[in-house]
Structures are given as structure tokens and as C-alpha cells.
Design a protein around this motif. Structure first.
Motif, short mmCIF file in Angstrom:
data_model
loop_
_atom_site.label_atom_id
_atom_site.label_comp_id
_atom_site.label_asym_id
_atom_site.label_seq_id
_atom_site.Cartn_x
_atom_site.Cartn_y
_atom_site.Cartn_z
N GLU B 239 20.97 -24.08 16.33
CA GLU B 239 20.60 -22.79 16.92
C GLU B 239 21.46 -21.63 16.42
O GLU B 239 21.30 -20.51 16.86
CB GLU B 239 20.73 -22.87 18.46
CG GLU B 239 20.01 -24.04 19.08
CD GLU B 239 18.54 -24.10 18.66
OE1 GLU B 239 17.90 -23.01 18.62
OE2 GLU B 239 18.05 -25.20 18.35
N THR B 240 22.42 -21.92 15.56
CA THR B 240 23.31 -20.85 15.11
C THR B 240 22.73 -20.13 13.90
O THR B 240 21.71 -20.54 13.33
CB THR B 240 24.70 -21.40 14.73
OG1 THR B 240 24.53 -22.28 13.61
CG2 THR B 240 25.33 -22.15 15.89
N ARG B 241 23.44 -19.09 13.50
CA ARG B 241 23.03 -18.24 12.38
C ARG B 241 22.77 -19.05 11.10
O ARG B 241 21.82 -18.81 10.38
CB ARG B 241 24.17 -17.25 12.15
CG ARG B 241 24.03 -16.37 10.95
CD ARG B 241 25.23 -15.42 10.93
NE ARG B 241 25.46 -14.89 9.62
CZ ARG B 241 26.66 -14.58 9.12
NH1 ARG B 241 27.74 -14.75 9.88
NH2 ARG B 241 26.78 -14.10 7.90
N PHE B 242 23.64 -20.02 10.82
CA PHE B 242 23.49 -20.78 9.59
C PHE B 242 22.60 -22.01 9.77
O PHE B 242 22.06 -22.54 8.81
CB PHE B 242 24.86 -21.20 9.05
CG PHE B 242 25.74 -20.04 8.69
CD1 PHE B 242 25.39 -19.20 7.63
CD2 PHE B 242 26.88 -19.77 9.41
CE1 PHE B 242 26.19 -18.11 7.30
CE2 PHE B 242 27.69 -18.69 9.08
CZ PHE B 242 27.35 -17.85 8.03
#
Lengths: 348, 348, 348
Positions: B239-242
Motif C-alpha cells: 500500500e505504500t508509494r513504492f
């Protein structure tokens, strides 16, 4: 035949004793690998200086490393043709083990029970790990579902052993050194919470997750000289039910234990395994989470330095444990992979 | 709460001292793993016989292994809720560390600066690694961007520390044994080029590349007992940016250092970190290359055995460094992932 | 140039001696990693207690670990620009090596033969591994196909060495301690079959398979400080014939040897390499199987404790070896990757 095809169910005899191959000297090299594979942070096993201040002669090996090494030896004789590792009981860690010691293992067949379809049977063994002087260092029972070579083969004698529901506190840690709880530096250990701070029924979500790679579980399982082909042979397992390598169940236990540091940092040593079940398989790419429940608290007879917490740890895959995934209906929440009931020591 | 949720920006106090958990005895097992994870070939750390001939009592640990172990301890208290590791300064490796020693770490909060949007703040710490006798073995400053729990929370006291641009040569390697440069066998070390052969401004492409696998950086980061979940939890980071696991920045430093052997084989010990920045993230599957520039040359007061080279090492991903990818405009060439300014010793 | 571009064919001179860089102290850390990477179960190397009872002062290192460490040192000087590792001969393991010893290596160029197209040439070297006191511990010949920098470059002197087809039994294990075959506990070693139980011509399928991951072969190859970029640089090899990283041939030898425990559990030490060929490359994701043939049996002059079996081990990928994949027509069954002829000791 010079190669070992593994025993089938009808090859086991009730009461027989099997000496397992390949004694193993455990070293600080194994300790480093164990740390690198699971990331445990329990101070007693991590630091010679901490262990000495507390009362050990030096940092002992992680109890589960000792367990896995002893377990690995039993695989070629007990579970090479096993379909499933069904359970554990009566596990006792009899004394701390230190780098430089040599371990070997012997198993006694304590139960045999053919399945009704006669294709398989359950083998119960009590396996004991010994040091180089021949003294036992740990002992546990496990039972596995093993294929028959020939469904028609008769079984000489069957029996299902009566195994204790739990190890009695008086039987825990018989050779633990006298420890000094005042010298146990809780800040350095990572938590202020000691034996007296945990209540029966308390549940702890261990928060963190750890994803497992194929290389990691293979490196770990070979470290234990565990040869079960389901863990290593991607070519052969393509034709199996799961179609891929299964991760050694003990790898899950060690991951869950390492994760449990976050909430149980002072549960510095595992001294008993009451019951354990690998509820579902783990595969590479999955992420393991865990939560614990305090089942019981016990004093150890004649000791005021440490107490024993009876803990149940539940590991789940690909699902954080804030909601405490657990038994559900006749089975389990589908995320659950491990349900382990054990005793750990905490400083008072 | 028995689990550690990590500190948020408003939980830090200027001037406070934090003793970190889990002391760690480092062993030849750690050395073997460090070698296996990065492939360093510096003779002093690789060979007891070589180290002894040169003047050490035995082969010291790789300086970066000491750094990573000390760094790892600070993570649960300092950077569990960090968004980015922003920089390093004033890094001093105070003495060689040998297998069998036990390390622990303490950090002092030396700066706090809330971001203008009040969502985050920068925490500056000076972290010191200690031996079992309580003597410091290394010390460094780093600053990290940390989330606030509550954007409205007030910050008691803020200050941005003045950090030196570089460690002074007189402050380098205060406890290095007296070494014998004539006994330093350059052929065995892998290069004829000594301190006198490097010129300020000289640039060296280290040629070789190293691809990183998930299992490798996880094994390394756990070896250091660094628990930052961004490195381990593939499920959570989806779910993170990367969308994937980030590789510990220190892993990149160690890879770049190991690659730098090809061109700097006699830069046998890192003794200072002047500045460092993780310019961009590294992910599994990427290949790391590196190049170096000689920034300065310094004699060490009172010593004629070794000199110090101030080196800048730049690591890039998926792009060989023959063209020396570097700063560009306001930022960097997009291939660059690390820009590190450090002092290393070379025999005269 | 301060970096090492590797020698090209025209850079070698017949008769020259090359001292290789980076002496290496081997430790129990290396032993643990070796165990974890291949899963060997030979009792002599696994257990100090077993080794002592048998007559060793302690558990020696796995012979192949010694080989790989010595081999790794030769790579930057001999095979950095090699296209293929063509063969091995006259390999002698001169004495057991123990944890704590420091190894270094020297090679002599014993043959040079330019290819007819003048693009490449074959370099023959005899490489010797030395201990810290300068005494040899192993020696072997290998020949590699190396690129020319300039196809027009003249070659000073060419010669193809005459290499023995096999190491003579009288030349095997000159410094092996006196061992006590009665003290060799065959049950603990994992097999009742001793020297007298193997017949020339006998073939053994080793049954088990082992899948290799990128992280595993990289960790192994770096452990040996072998820097050949084809093993590590996924970015650079994208443009090569195979488009992916090649696994170090020695990794295959060690895997095959570990698999051979199942059938040759008492072949406790490798003492000679007669011939060896990497028939085809191995890539990550492939599964390795192996079978062996007993080529010869020999007494060692003046010794009644152990005998030597001349064994041929054939490794195959992604195909179990129950059908003994072998030479076929002018070449090999396409599954075959390794064909190695070696001497191993067995207790009498």
C-alpha cells in the motif's frame, strides 16, 4: 540399496529405538545464521556480556535452533515419506546448549495407528537430543502421517500413546543456572515488563510482519540438515497438491518467536512445548504475522529468580494479527498457519 | 501497551539520552555472513595472518559491520516511524572491533525541527556504539524525517545542530595499533597502489556490478537486528508509494564499499564518515555499481605508517559508472542512489 | 589504471607464477554457511566429537570449501575474461584444513594454446593453496578459455601440458591422520556401507533434488570471494548469450557432493580430482540431481584404516537421475551439467 528411500508406515515397530545420523557441532556460525534468518533480539541469546551478568556462563543458543538441529536428524528416518507433521507434545528443553557442543538424536516409536483407508498411518515418536557426553538436552514427542508402501501390509502392533496436555511446571528447566533478576537490565533487554506484569488471558498482537523467500527457508532448513524433499525440490513438487515447495514448519515457529519479541521481549527462553499444530502450509512470498495469549503463569519449584509463562502463539499469513485470527467453527480462520502452546521463562 | 509502536516526532525531547535494546556479541559467524553478503576482499579484515603481520592483534571486523550492528539497535527507538533517513555526519570509528566483543548503543537527541506542514519533523541524533566495558567504539550523527502522531501536537524545544562538514584528520583512528607499512604485502592485498599513489581529484570507476536479491538484503538487515518493517513486510508495503520492500540504505553502503576494492584495494579501513545521503531507493533485482573520487589526502598527526584518503563514493543502479553519474541540476542523475563522503586509511 | 580489467590471453606467459590476492582465514562461520548452502551431512565434517573419535584433532573443513576458497582467489588473475572453465586435473587435497587457518593461493601458467580463430586461447594453470606457514594444502590444474584483447597479438610461447589421467593412489592424502575405522560409528554416520561394500562399476542414483535460488549461489560465490561478474551482474549479462546470471560451476560440484550423501554417506573426504567438466550451465530456478559410478577401488600404501574409491559423479538439471543420464553420441544427454571424476576416502 545403498540409498535411503525412507521408512513407510509398515516399517515402524512399536517400542523400537532409532539412532539418527549425523551428529552436529553447533557454533557461533550457526548462531549468526539463525540471527540473520529470523532476526531474534532476545538479549540473553544475543550477548555474552548480558548472559553472563544474568548468570549464564555465556550466551546460550536459541532454544529453537537446538530444537531444529535435533529435529533435522530425525527426518531421514521418521518423516521422509510423511504427508503431514500432525502435532507436538511433551517438549522439554532440559538445559541450555552453548556454541561448541555436539548434538545427536535418538527417537523411540511410542505409537502407531493405521488410517482406516489403510493407505497411511500415524507414527508417534519421542525424540531426544543428546550432547557429546550422552546426556539429554531436549526431548519432545511428535506425530506424523506416513504413507504405507503397500496398503495391504499388516501392522504388527498398534497403540496410541497418552500424552500430557501440558508439561508440568516442576518439570521445566531442571538445569537452568541460578539467575539474578536484579542483574537483568530490562532497558537493554528492550522491555520493562517482567513476569509479574503479564496476566492470564492477556492477548498481544506482535504487530510486525516478515515475508519469506525461497532462498531463506532453504538456507535455514539445510542449516538444520533437514532433508525433506518437499522443502527443496521445486521440480518434483510441481506434481504435488500444492505445486510448489512447502516451507519447513519449524521455520514458521522461529519466525513467530522472533516476531513475539515485540511484546514479549523478556520471555528469554523457551523451556517447554505443550502442544503444537501446523494449521496450514506457508509458501515463499507469504508474510508471517503473529499474536500471543497468556494461558497460564507458574512459579518454578524452589526458584525465585524466574517464572514461567504458558503462552499460545498463533501465526497467520498475509494478514496482520490485530484482529487475533483464531479457531473458527471446526477449524481455523483461513489465515492461521501455526498454533503453538509453550512455556517460556521471564525474570521476576 | 506491551508492544513498541515506535516514537513519533512529538515524543522526542531535545537533549534526551536513549539506551537502545539488545546488546550483541559479534563473532566470526557474523564475519562469514558479511563476506557472503557483499564479497569484500580487503586483506586486513579477511586474514588473521595478514592483519597480524601488519600490526593488528588479529583481523578486525569490517568497519561497516560494526556500523550496521550499532545502527540496527537504534531503529526501534529512533526510526520505526521514519519516512526517510536524510543524512549522516561526524562519523568516527574509534577503534578496531574484534570477533567476540559485545556491542550496544546509546543515542542522544541533538536536534529537532518540525516541518512547516506539521505532519512530520526531522530528528537529529548522535548515536554511539559501546563495547562491553562501556568504552565507545564508534559514534555518528544521523537525521531522519519522522511522522507526527498528531499534527497539532506542540514541540517542546527545537534546534538544528551545527554539524561539522568533515571529521578532522586529527580526530581519525585515535586507537589504531601501530602498523608496519613494510610488512603490508601489497601483492597479497591485491594492488600496488598506496597512499602516495592517489591524487586529489582522481576518479575511479569500480567497474563491477552486483545484483541484489530480496533474500540477501533481508538476511543482512536481520543480521544487524534492524527491524524497520519497510525492509521485511511485503504485504504491508503493497500500500505504500513504492509498493515493495525498500532495501536498507546501509546495504547499499556495504555493496559500494565491497565494489570499491577494485581500484581502492589498499583502503583497508574506514575511519570517518563526513557526510552521506541515500539519494534514491534500491529494490531487489537492481544491480549496484559505484565510482569514487579522491576529495582529500591527509597525514595523521604523529603517524608515518598510514595516511587518510577522503573519498566520495557514488553508487548507481542499473547503470555502470564509466560515465561517473553525479549530481545534475538541483538533484542527481536518476541512476544515483548513494553519495557518501568518508575517510579511509591507506598504508604509506 | 588502478582497477583490474583482468588478463587477456596474450597477457599470460608460459611458466610465470602469479601470487593471488586476499588471504582468507576460514572459520566455523564459513562452515555454518557451507552447511546452510548445500546441506552436507558427512559426519566427519559435521561433528567435532565424531571427528575426534575417528582420529582427527577436530572436524576438518569440507574439502570443497577449501577448494572453493583457493579457487576464488585465482579468478581475478586467471579467469576474469574467461569464456568457459574447460576442465580440471591432478587435483590433490594434501591435508585436512581446520577452522582458524588462513589460506592463500598461487598459480603457475603451465600451458597456453591459442585458438585457430585467434580470438581466444586456452590457459592452463596449476593452482596451489597454501596455509599461513607457506605449506601447500591443495593443488589442482584447470584450463580456461580466455578472450584475447587483440586478435592480432602474438603469443610468445605455446605448449599444451601433459596432465595425468588420474591421481595415483600413492599420491592421495599424504598427511591424513591415522584413523580408527573401528571407532567410526556407521549408524551415526548414516550408512552401514564401508569401503569393502562398493564394487567397481556400481552405479548409485542419489535420489534427492535441490533447487537453486539466485540469492543462494551469490551468497556462496561471494563467500569464496570469487568475483567473476557472470555470477553477480544481472544487468550486464542481459546482453550475453544466456541473458542471465550463470551459477559458479563449483556450486554445482558442492550440491552434487551433498546429494551424494544418500548412497555414499561414508565417503568422508575428497582427496583427489582426476578430471572434471562443466558440461552445461546451471541457472537459478533449476533443480540439481546426481548419480555416481564407482570407477575404481584402491588401497593407500601403508594404510589399513581407509581405502579410496574412485568415483564419477554426474549431475543433471531438472531431471531425476534414476535413468543415469550420461554421455550420448558426441556429447551428453541434454540434462547433464557436470561430469566429475574424483577420489574419496571410505573407512575399511
Amino acid at each position: 540399496m545403498k540409498t535411503n528411500p525412507g521408512r513407510f508406515f509398515e516399517d515402524f515397530r512399536l517400542g523400537e529405538t532409532i539412532r539418527h545420523a549425523t551428529p552436529r557441532t553447533v557454533t557461533t556460525g550457526d548462531v549468526a545464521l539463525y540471527t540473520a534468518l529470523y532476526g531474534p533480539r532476545f538479549a540473553v541469546q544475543s550477548s555474552d556480556a548480558f548472559a553472563r551478568a544474568f548468570g549464564y556462563p555465556q550466551a546460550p543458543l536459541d532454544d529453537l535452533l537446538v530444537f531444529h538441529v535435533a529435529f533435522g536428524k530425525t527426518v531421514p528416518d521418521i518423516s521422509l515419506n510423511a504427508l503431514a507433521n500432525l502435532g507436538y507434545a511433551e517438549g522439554r528443553f532440559l538445559r541450555p546448549v552453548y556454541p561448541g557442543e555436539t548434538l545427536s538424536a535418538v527417537s523411540e516409536v511410542i505409537g502407531l495407528k493405521e488410517s482406516s483407508n489403510r493407505q497411511t498411518g500415524i507414527v508417534y515418536v519421542r525424540s531426544t537430543g543428546y550432547d557429546a557426553a550422552g546426556a539429554p538436552v531436549l526431548s519432545y514427542c511428535r506425530w506424523v502421517l506416513v504413507r504405507k508402501r503397500d496398503p495391504e501390509a499388516a501392522i504388527a502392533e498398534e497403540a496410541v500413546p497418552q500424552l500430557a496436555k501440558a508439561v508440568q511446571p516442576a518439570d521445566l528447566a531442571p538445569a537452568l543456572p541460578v539467575l539474578d533478576p536484579k542483574a537483568y537490565d530490562a532497558a537493554l533487554a528492550g522491555s520493562p515488563h517482567r513476569f509479574g506484569d503479564y496476566a492470564v488471558g492477556e492477548r498481544i498482537d506482535h504487530v510486525d510482519g516478515m515475508t519469506v523467500e525461497e532462498a531463506e527457508h532453504q538456507i535455514a532448513t539445510r542449516l538444520y540438515q533437514n532433508t525433506a524433499k518437499v522443502h527443496f525440490d521445486a521440480h518434483a513438487v510441481k506434481e504435488t497438491r500444492f505445486g510448489r515447495r512447502l516451507i519447513y514448519g519449524g521455520h514458521v515457529i522461529s519466525l513467530a518467536r522472533a516476531l513475539s519479541f515485540n511484546g514479549l521481549a523478556n520471555a528469554f527462553s523457551i523451556v517447554g512445548i505443550n502442544a503444537g499444530r501446523h494449521v496450514a502450509p506457508l509458501f515463499a512470498g507469504d508474510t508471517v504475522y503473529a499474536w500471543s495469549e497468556v494461558l497460564d503463569r507458574a512459579d518454578l519449584p524452589g526458584r525465585s529468580d524466574v517464572g514461567a509463562l504458558r503462552l499460545r502463539i498463533v501465526a497467520a499469513k498475509n494478514q496482520p494479527c490485530g484482529a487475533y485470527p483464531d479457531r473458527a467453527g471446526d477449524g481455523y480462520d483461513p489465515a492461521v498457519i501455526l498454533d503453538l502452546d509453550y512455556w517460556a521463562l521471564m525474570p521476576k
